[in-house]
Design a protein around this motif. Structure first.
Motif, PDB file in Angstrom:
ATOM      1  N   PRO A 154      -3.704  -0.263  12.416  1.00  0.00           N
ATOM      2  CA  PRO A 154      -4.283   0.281  13.726  1.00  0.00           C
ATOM      3  C   PRO A 154      -4.383   1.914  13.256  1.00  0.00           C
ATOM      4  O   PRO A 154      -3.605   2.509  12.635  1.00  0.00           O
ATOM      5  N   GLY A 155      -5.414   2.314  13.972  1.00  0.00           N
ATOM      6  CA  GLY A 155      -6.075   3.745  13.944  1.00  0.00           C
ATOM      7  C   GLY A 155      -6.848   4.012  12.663  1.00  0.00           C
ATOM      8  O   GLY A 155      -7.399   5.131  12.376  1.00  0.00           O
ATOM      9  N   THR A 156      -7.185   2.768  11.750  1.00  0.00           N
ATOM     10  CA  THR A 156      -7.992   2.961  10.564  1.00  0.00           C
ATOM     11  C   THR A 156      -8.744   1.752  10.602  1.00  0.00           C
ATOM     12  O   THR A 156      -8.578   0.894  11.216  1.00  0.00           O
ATOM     13  N   ASN A 157      -9.594   1.673   9.332  1.00  0.00           N
ATOM     14  CA  ASN A 157     -10.537   0.678   9.040  1.00  0.00           C
ATOM     15  C   ASN A 157     -10.077   0.066   7.797  1.00  0.00           C
ATOM     16  O   ASN A 157     -10.700  -0.810   7.161  1.00  0.00           O
ATOM     17  N   ARG A 158      -8.693   0.267   7.440  1.00  0.00           N
ATOM     18  CA  ARG A 158      -8.470  -0.113   6.142  1.00  0.00           C
ATOM     19  C   ARG A 158      -7.871  -1.586   6.103  1.00  0.00           C
ATOM     20  O   ARG A 158      -6.983  -1.728   7.457  1.00  0.00           O
ATOM     21  N   LEU A 159      -8.107  -2.626   5.371  1.00  0.00           N
ATOM     22  CA  LEU A 159      -7.645  -3.968   5.348  1.00  0.00           C
ATOM     23  C   LEU A 159      -6.334  -3.903   4.382  1.00  0.00           C
ATOM     24  O   LEU A 159      -6.354  -3.666   3.205  1.00  0.00           O
ATOM     25  N   PHE A 160      -5.138  -4.536   4.774  1.00  0.00           N
ATOM     26  CA  PHE A 160      -4.176  -4.737   4.113  1.00  0.00           C
ATOM     27  C   PHE A 160      -3.917  -6.226   4.164  1.00  0.00           C
ATOM     28  O   PHE A 160      -4.000  -6.937   5.001  1.00  0.00           O
ATOM     29  N   PHE A 161      -3.778  -6.947   2.782  1.00  0.00           N
ATOM     30  CA  PHE A 161      -3.758  -8.387   2.595  1.00  0.00           C
ATOM     31  C   PHE A 161      -2.677  -8.812   1.671  1.00  0.00           C
ATOM     32  O   PHE A 161      -2.246  -7.974   0.804  1.00  0.00           O
ATOM     33  N   THR A 162      -2.274 -10.043   1.647  1.00  0.00           N
ATOM     34  CA  THR A 162      -1.322 -10.500   0.912  1.00  0.00           C
ATOM     35  C   THR A 162      -1.575 -11.300  -0.284  1.00  0.00           C
ATOM     36  O   THR A 162      -2.619 -12.103   0.011  1.00  0.00           O
ATOM     37  N   ASP A 163      -1.367 -11.168  -1.572  1.00  0.00           N
ATOM     38  CA  ASP A 163      -1.616 -12.465  -2.415  1.00  0.00           C
ATOM     39  C   ASP A 163      -0.368 -12.887  -2.944  1.00  0.00           C
ATOM     40  O   ASP A 163       0.578 -12.553  -3.357  1.00  0.00           O
ATOM     41  N   VAL A 164      -0.604 -14.476  -2.838  1.00  0.00           N
ATOM     42  CA  VAL A 164       0.602 -15.227  -3.355  1.00  0.00           C
ATOM     43  C   VAL A 164       0.242 -16.479  -4.172  1.00  0.00           C
ATOM     44  O   VAL A 164      -0.915 -16.766  -4.293  1.00  0.00           O
ATOM     45  N   THR A 165       1.188 -17.231  -4.635  1.00  0.00           N
ATOM     46  CA  THR A 165       0.735 -18.130  -5.621  1.00  0.00           C
ATOM     47  C   THR A 165       0.846 -19.547  -5.168  1.00  0.00           C
ATOM     48  O   THR A 165       0.634 -20.595  -5.739  1.00  0.00           O
TER      49      THR A 165
END
Length: 421
Positions: free
Chosen positions: A241-252
């Motif tokens: 929120p408040g940004t355009n940045r994407l946060f994502f998870t990487d898993v096996t």
């Protein structure tokens, strides 16, 4: 196995409630009054379970052996229903809350993850199970992305008349390009587009992509590697929120479900700047990081660790089924000050969302569980089956993915904004 597990859960639940009822008479009058007040204000599909009524089960009590095959349903209520542990859950539900199935296919896990509500068309987009039971996808077959019209849902509910009987609205499969492989997470809209995170399949890389929700569903891949190495299998994503940045998870899980090669990197959380394409790790140290969400102000991040579910390695109840909270560094946006937010009692906490009051919702082994901002379990949308994710479709409407069914809850809670701008 599912039917057998349900029988076990009902047996354990009934015995627990009988024992709890026998001990409740020793509670003080103030406790009895509180229970009566909570019960009197319950919506028709809700049951109240006071935590004090099952705090002690006794030497020969009906203890659960498994969080994966035995549910905690001490009233033996028939799903779907609202299980209330704290009166604050009633503020989330409201006095006239309802929940029902609105689409179902018992032979196909068509409604797994990646739910995204598009307000312009009042549709929810979602993905089928990728590589799991009834998913009809594997190393040789892609999963599918579909959508359901909430206008059609409303019309079907109106046509059904009074009551809470299930309806079965048709879903529409999207025709997407081959760059979209094994979609597992999604959010947005982002400048009007769906954000899909894809686990990849075989040698085809995991990716983050923008997809136009309107035909012909033009697609732009934003990221498909970390400095030349493929990710393991991307799982979930949110916009801070408040940004355009994407946060994502990487898993096996792609490897653990036999449709991705052995992993090349740790299970981690990343940040992508969609303007500069700079990508960096913001959190590590997980067994299997999975769902991700932010508080309304964007200052707190939440990540679920579903290490207890090991794919072909099996389930291990001594591994995490835990949601962690983090502070988000105001400069670097790294996740700091890791602490336990909640540990779930049934299954694992998969996809997670927050409402406008920062209550946290997680898809779990028995439906959707809800905690307040202090990590206290308030209640459950009890489905008697697994939910992997959910999404608010505006204020007062919650759409729940439940593998072979979609559930629709009409409640009082207001939505937390997920779109940008």
């Amino acid at each position: 196995m599912v039917a057998f597990s349900g029988i076990i859960a009902v047996t354990v639940g009934l015995a627990a409630w009988v024992y709890a009822a026998s001990t409740a008479s020793s509670q003080p009058a103030s406790h009895a009054t509180g229970v009566a007040n909570a019960t009197a204000s319950l919506p028709p599909q809700a049951v109240f379970v006071d935590p004090r009524s099952f705090a002690v089960l006794g030497n020969n009590g009906p203890f659960r052996e498994s969080s994966f095959t035995e549910f905690f349903n001490p009233t033996n209520a028939s799903p779907p229903f609202f299980q209330v542990f704290n009166s604050d859950f009633l503020n989330i539900l409201g006095p006239t809350a309802t929940i029902r199935a609105v689409a179902a296919n018992p032979t196909f896990a068509f409604a797994h993850e990646a739910p995204i509500w598009v307000p312009e068309t009042d549709e929810v987009f979602f993905a089928s199970n990728d590589g799991g039971a009834l998913g009809m996808s594997d190393i040789n077959h892609n999963n599918q992305v579909s959508k359901i019209s909430l206008k059609a849902v409303a019309a079907a509910i109106n046509a059904a008349g009074r009551g809470i009987a299930p309806v079965n609205v048709s879903v529409t499969k999207l025709a997407l390009p081959d760059t979209i492989q094994m979609t597992n997470g999604g959010t947005g809209p982002f400048f009007g587009n769906l954000i899909l995170v894809n686990s990849g399949r075989g040698p085809l890389p995991p990716s983050i992509a923008l997809v136009n929700p309107s035909p012909p569903h033009n697609t732009t891949v934003l990221l498909d590697n970390f400095f030349g190495r493929q990710f393991n299998s991307l799982n979930d994503v949110k916009i801070r929120p408040g940004t355009n940045r994407l946060f994502f998870t990487d898993v096996t899980y792609g490897f653990l479900n036999h449709f991705r090669p052995p992993p090349l990197m740790p299970n981690q959380v990343y940040r992508l700047d969609p303007d500069t394409k700079v990508v960096r790790v913001v959190a590590d140290g997980f067994d299997r990081c999975n769902g991700i969400a932010f508080s309304k102000d964007g200052k707190t991040a939440f990540v679920s660790d579903t290490g207890a579910n090991g794919g072909f390695l099996g389930n291990n109840q001594t591994q995490p089924a835990t949601i962690y909270a983090f502070d988000v560094d105001p400069t670097t946006e790294a996740f700091t000050n890791r602490r336990v937010f909640a540990y779930v009692d049934t299954g694992i906490p998969d996809g997670i969302q927050l409402d406008a009051d920062d209550n946290l919702y997680a898809g779990c082994g028995d439906g959707v569980q809800v905690w307040n901002s202090e990590g206290i379990l308030l209640g459950k949308f009890f489905l008697g089956t697994t939910s992997a994710n959910l999404v608010f479709a505006g204020d007062g409407r919650l759409v729940i993915m439940a593998e072979t069914a979609i559930y629709f809850a009409q409640i009082a809670a207001k939505a937390n904004k997920l779109s940008f701008p």
